[in-house]
Write a protein that holds these residues in place. Structure first.
Motif, PDB file in Angstrom:
ATOM      1  N   PRO A 189       0.797  -1.230   0.000  1.00 30.83           N
ATOM      2  CA  PRO A 189       0.000   0.000   0.000  1.00 30.83           C
ATOM      3  C   PRO A 189       0.825   1.275   0.000  1.00 30.83           C
ATOM      4  CG  PRO A 189      -0.010  -1.020   2.174  1.00 30.83           C
ATOM      5  CD  PRO A 189       0.667  -1.984   1.254  1.00 30.83           C
ATOM      6  N   THR A 190       2.146   1.158   0.207  1.00 34.63           N
ATOM      7  CA  THR A 190       2.980   2.358   0.171  1.00 34.63           C
ATOM      8  C   THR A 190       3.304   2.787  -1.259  1.00 34.63           C
ATOM      9  OG1 THR A 190       5.089   1.140   0.250  1.00 34.63           O
ATOM     10  CG2 THR A 190       4.038   1.683   2.354  1.00 34.63           C
ATOM     11  N   VAL A 191       3.044   1.903  -2.227  1.00 36.67           N
ATOM     12  CA  VAL A 191       3.280   2.248  -3.631  1.00 36.67           C
ATOM     13  C   VAL A 191       2.139   3.126  -4.132  1.00 36.67           C
ATOM     14  CG1 VAL A 191       3.492   1.339  -5.980  1.00 36.67           C
ATOM     15  CG2 VAL A 191       4.591   0.145  -4.070  1.00 36.67           C
ATOM     16  N   SER A 192       2.472   4.257  -4.719  1.00 36.19           N
ATOM     17  CA  SER A 192       1.448   5.177  -5.226  1.00 36.19           C
ATOM     18  C   SER A 192       0.658   4.552  -6.370  1.00 36.19           C
ATOM     19  CB  SER A 192       2.089   6.480  -5.705  1.00 36.19           C
ATOM     20  OG  SER A 192       2.610   7.202  -4.618  1.00 36.19           O
ATOM     21  N   ASP A 193      -0.607   4.911  -6.443  1.00 33.38           N
ATOM     22  CA  ASP A 193      -1.527   4.386  -7.447  1.00 33.38           C
ATOM     23  C   ASP A 193      -1.854   5.512  -8.430  1.00 33.38           C
ATOM     24  OD1 ASP A 193      -3.531   3.127  -8.874  1.00 33.38           O
ATOM     25  OD2 ASP A 193      -4.718   2.546  -7.122  1.00 33.38           O
ATOM     26  N   TRP A 194      -1.221   5.480  -9.609  1.00 34.01           N
ATOM     27  CA  TRP A 194      -1.484   6.502 -10.622  1.00 34.01           C
ATOM     28  C   TRP A 194      -1.010   6.025 -11.980  1.00 34.01           C
ATOM     29  CZ3 TRP A 194       2.552   8.837 -13.427  1.00 34.01           C
ATOM     30  CH2 TRP A 194       3.840   8.597 -12.942  1.00 34.01           C
ATOM     31  N   ARG A 195      -1.554   6.628 -13.032  1.00 35.12           N
ATOM     32  CA  ARG A 195      -1.153   6.262 -14.385  1.00 35.12           C
ATOM     33  C   ARG A 195      -1.339   7.459 -15.312  1.00 35.12           C
ATOM     34  NH1 ARG A 195       1.881   2.512 -15.141  1.00 35.12           N
ATOM     35  NH2 ARG A 195       0.488   0.997 -14.138  1.00 35.12           N
ATOM     36  N   LEU A 196      -0.333   7.681 -16.162  1.00 33.92           N
ATOM     37  CA  LEU A 196      -0.442   8.625 -17.280  1.00 33.92           C
ATOM     38  C   LEU A 196      -0.312   7.839 -18.570  1.00 33.92           C
ATOM     39  CD1 LEU A 196       1.730  11.771 -16.407  1.00 33.92           C
ATOM     40  CD2 LEU A 196      -0.740  11.489 -16.187  1.00 33.92           C
ATOM     41  N   VAL A 197      -1.192   8.128 -19.534  1.00 36.67           N
ATOM     42  CA  VAL A 197      -1.126   7.447 -20.824  1.00 36.67           C
ATOM     43  C   VAL A 197      -1.259   8.458 -21.954  1.00 36.67           C
ATOM     44  CG1 VAL A 197      -2.158   5.357 -19.841  1.00 36.67           C
ATOM     45  CG2 VAL A 197      -3.620   7.010 -21.026  1.00 36.67           C
ATOM     46  N   GLU A 198      -0.782   8.040 -23.104  1.00 37.78           N
ATOM     47  CA  GLU A 198      -0.938   8.832 -24.327  1.00 37.78           C
ATOM     48  C   GLU A 198      -2.070   8.244 -25.157  1.00 37.78           C
ATOM     49  OE1 GLU A 198       1.528   9.887 -28.434  1.00 37.78           O
ATOM     50  OE2 GLU A 198       2.604   9.141 -26.669  1.00 37.78           O
ATOM     51  N   VAL A 199      -2.869   9.122 -25.762  1.00 34.56           N
ATOM     52  CA  VAL A 199      -3.947   8.664 -26.637  1.00 34.56           C
ATOM     53  C   VAL A 199      -3.598   8.969 -28.094  1.00 34.56           C
ATOM     54  CG1 VAL A 199      -5.708   8.852 -24.854  1.00 34.56           C
ATOM     55  CG2 VAL A 199      -5.248  10.827 -26.342  1.00 34.56           C
ATOM     56  N   ASP A 200      -4.455   8.527 -28.992  1.00 36.65           N
ATOM     57  CA  ASP A 200      -4.118   8.483 -30.414  1.00 36.65           C
ATOM     58  C   ASP A 200      -4.138   9.819 -31.139  1.00 36.65           C
ATOM     59  OD1 ASP A 200      -6.891   8.488 -29.961  1.00 36.65           O
ATOM     60  OD2 ASP A 200      -7.322   7.509 -31.867  1.00 36.65           O
ATOM     61  N   ARG A 201      -4.667  10.874 -30.506  1.00 39.15           N
ATOM     62  CA  ARG A 201      -4.721  12.166 -31.190  1.00 39.15           C
ATOM     63  C   ARG A 201      -4.944  13.273 -30.156  1.00 39.15           C
ATOM     64  NH1 ARG A 201      -9.677   9.789 -31.455  1.00 39.15           N
ATOM     65  NH2 ARG A 201     -11.543  11.118 -31.341  1.00 39.15           N
ATOM     66  N   ILE A 202      -4.857  14.519 -30.610  1.00 38.75           N
ATOM     67  CA  ILE A 202      -5.087  15.663 -29.734  1.00 38.75           C
ATOM     68  C   ILE A 202      -6.510  15.601 -29.183  1.00 38.75           C
ATOM     69  CG2 ILE A 202      -5.220  18.180 -29.617  1.00 38.75           C
ATOM     70  CD1 ILE A 202      -2.391  17.198 -29.930  1.00 38.75           C
ATOM     71  N   ILE A 203      -6.643  15.838 -27.875  1.00 41.66           N
ATOM     72  CA  ILE A 203      -7.941  15.735 -27.196  1.00 41.66           C
ATOM     73  C   ILE A 203      -8.660  17.076 -27.252  1.00 41.66           C
ATOM     74  CG2 ILE A 203      -9.108  15.159 -25.036  1.00 41.66           C
ATOM     75  CD1 ILE A 203      -6.422  13.708 -24.262  1.00 41.66           C
ATOM     76  N   ASP A 204      -9.883  17.056 -27.727  1.00 43.31           N
ATOM     77  CA  ASP A 204     -10.710  18.265 -27.811  1.00 43.31           C
ATOM     78  C   ASP A 204     -11.512  18.415 -26.519  1.00 43.31           C
ATOM     79  OD1 ASP A 204     -12.099  20.480 -28.610  1.00 43.31           O
ATOM     80  OD2 ASP A 204     -13.476  19.400 -29.953  1.00 43.31           O
ATOM     81  N   ALA A 205     -10.857  18.942 -25.482  1.00 45.34           N
ATOM     82  CA  ALA A 205     -11.491  19.104 -24.170  1.00 45.34           C
ATOM     83  C   ALA A 205     -10.638  20.047 -23.339  1.00 45.34           C
ATOM     84  CB  ALA A 205     -11.633  17.752 -23.475  1.00 45.34           C
ATOM     85  N   PRO A 206     -11.211  20.641 -22.284  1.00 50.98           N
ATOM     86  CA  PRO A 206     -10.389  21.467 -21.389  1.00 50.98           C
ATOM     87  C   PRO A 206      -9.290  20.638 -20.730  1.00 50.98           C
ATOM     88  CG  PRO A 206     -12.739  21.815 -20.989  1.00 50.98           C
ATOM     89  CD  PRO A 206     -12.633  20.635 -21.891  1.00 50.98           C
ATOM     90  N   THR A 207      -8.212  21.295 -20.344  1.00 52.26           N
ATOM     91  CA  THR A 207      -7.096  20.631 -19.680  1.00 52.26           C
ATOM     92  C   THR A 207      -7.097  20.964 -18.193  1.00 52.26           C
ATOM     93  OG1 THR A 207      -5.743  20.745 -21.690  1.00 52.26           O
ATOM     94  CG2 THR A 207      -4.581  20.379 -19.615  1.00 52.26           C
ATOM     95  N   VAL A 208      -6.859  19.959 -17.372  1.00 59.66           N
ATOM     96  CA  VAL A 208      -6.762  20.157 -15.926  1.00 59.66           C
ATOM     97  C   VAL A 208      -5.311  20.438 -15.560  1.00 59.66           C
ATOM     98  CG1 VAL A 208      -7.077  19.083 -13.664  1.00 59.66           C
ATOM     99  CG2 VAL A 208      -8.738  18.656 -15.489  1.00 59.66           C
ATOM    100  N   ALA A 209      -5.082  21.516 -14.820  1.00 58.95           N
ATOM    101  CA  ALA A 209      -3.752  21.837 -14.320  1.00 58.95           C
ATOM    102  C   ALA A 209      -3.483  21.057 -13.035  1.00 58.95           C
ATOM    103  CB  ALA A 209      -3.634  23.334 -14.057  1.00 58.95           C
ATOM    104  N   ILE A 210      -2.215  20.950 -12.646  1.00 60.13           N
ATOM    105  CA  ILE A 210      -1.884  20.257 -11.403  1.00 60.13           C
ATOM    106  C   ILE A 210      -1.178  21.212 -10.445  1.00 60.13           C
ATOM    107  CG2 ILE A 210      -1.664  18.105 -12.702  1.00 60.13           C
ATOM    108  CD1 ILE A 210       1.357  18.201 -12.067  1.00 60.13           C
ATOM    109  N   ARG A 211      -1.333  20.913  -9.165  1.00 60.96           N
ATOM    110  CA  ARG A 211      -0.687  21.732  -8.140  1.00 60.96           C
ATOM    111  C   ARG A 211       0.831  21.642  -8.259  1.00 60.96           C
ATOM    112  NH1 ARG A 211      -1.366  24.132  -3.335  1.00 60.96           N
ATOM    113  NH2 ARG A 211      -3.633  23.777  -3.311  1.00 60.96           N
ATOM    114  N   THR A 212       1.503  22.792  -8.082  1.00 62.72           N
ATOM    115  CA  THR A 212       2.964  22.844  -8.017  1.00 62.72           C
ATOM    116  C   THR A 212       3.359  23.461  -6.680  1.00 62.72           C
ATOM    117  OG1 THR A 212       3.184  25.081  -8.942  1.00 62.72           O
ATOM    118  CG2 THR A 212       3.011  23.245 -10.508  1.00 62.72           C
ATOM    119  N   ALA A 213       4.648  23.541  -6.418  1.00 59.34           N
ATOM    120  CA  ALA A 213       5.126  24.127  -5.167  1.00 59.34           C
ATOM    121  C   ALA A 213       4.715  25.592  -5.031  1.00 59.34           C
ATOM    122  CB  ALA A 213       6.653  24.008  -5.084  1.00 59.34           C
TER     123      ALA A 213
END
Length: 329
Positions: A189-213
């Protein structure tokens, strides 16, 4: 929750969930609203038709999930929903939610919402780059799984009688083509659970930003958060009125209204969302028991006090930062 553990888990929760429901302190009843009046009337009629002296047990806590057509939604929340997608990799077993008549027979205090909506898919996801989707690590664990996976945008209820599972436009469907990064372990359970993947073309949708320092205000144990995803493979649900309970380095816990199928959902900062800023604080990956078993061929949602049960587990969005930076170069 990992899909292969679902039925083992659901088979053992009935007694503990029911006991918790009977002993938890009820919220202010006036604060809980059933927005679907047609459903409420159908449930009331079913209860009135029953000949029973058994007192109904109250359901604790308010269900904050909303469909896209819900008039209580804000425009920023609607925009945020457009940035999310249902994850489909294979045909999923449908979980039978109780109809109003079945719920009445169990002496439930409220009807089961969304019981007649279509279920399609097994996880949730959101756009974080031009061709990049984020989800939970247990939702896509290998390249062969990736290549079988589709991301469906626009899977939304536009009115009470929508059938968004029918005639899905090809332009709304994106194919997973590559794993960018991620991790998951059923045994550690100490291993983080996450995944990033690439899709087949540019996505026509808003983009979610992520928190930074540099992001202000900082995430704290009382930060308000909103989750958007596809519980049980239902059309998109937006659930706000939640707060962070506790924070660790790689994850945090919050009292979010989520089910299995919400795995991979974006957890957004509610304060910034109100300003139309889509800032992800994390990725929903697991949590407390979802259902009460009823003795019928259906289940009812389990309810907890706002400060009760174990809370929902969220992978901190900082876990994806390095992989996302490389993907978006």
């Amino acid at each position: 929750m990992p899909k292969n553990l679902f039925w083992v888990w659901i088979s053992v929760i009935a007694s503990s969930t029911l006991a918790a429901a009977q002993t938890a302190p009820p919220p202010d009843a006036a604060a809980c609203v059933i927005p679907d009046q047609e459903l409420a009337q159908q449930f009331a009629a079913a209860r009135a038709a029953l000949q029973s002296s058994t007192q109904a047990k109250p359901i604790y806590g308010c269900d904050d999930r909303k469909d896209l057509f819900d008039p209580r939604l804000t425009e920023p929340q609607k925009r945020a929903a457009q940035a999310t997608a249902l994850v489909v990799s294979k045909k999923e077993d449908r979980i039978e939610l109780c109809s109003p008549e079945q719920a009445a027979k169990t002496q439930a205090a409220e009807p089961e919402r969304f019981w007649d909506q279509p279920q399609l898919g097994g996880c949730s996801s959101f756009k974080v780059g031009p061709k990049v989707m984020a989800t939970a690590g247990h939702c896509i664990q290998s390249l062969p799984e990736c290549r079988k996976t589709r991301f469906i945008f626009g899977y939304h209820m536009l009115d009470r009688n929508s059938r968004p599972d029918q005639a899905i436009p090809k332009t709304n469907v994106y194919q997973c083509v590559a794993l960018i990064g991620g991790s998951f372990s059923e045994d550690d359970p100490t291993v983080s659970d996450w995944r990033l993947v690439e899709v087949d073309r540019i996505i026509d949708a808003p983009t979610v930003a992520i928190r930074t320092a540099a992001t202000k205000p900082p995430l704290t144990s009382d930060t308000a958060v909103t989750v958007i995803g596809y519980p049980l493979g239902l059309p998109v649900k937006i659930a706000d009125e939640a707060t962070v309970r506790s924070i660790e380095k790689k994850k945090f816990v919050a009292n979010l209204d989520t089910y299995g199928g919400n795995s991979g959902s974006v957890v957004l900062n509610s304060e910034l969302l109100a300003r139309n800023e889509l800032l992800a604080e994390g990725i929903l990956v697991g949590g407390a028991n979802d259902f009460q078993l009823t003795g019928q061929k259906c289940v009812l949602s389990a309810h907890c006090p706002d400060k009760g049960c174990s809370g929902e587990k969220v992978t901190a969005i900082s876990e994806i930062a390095d992989a996302l930076k490389k993907a978006n170069r």
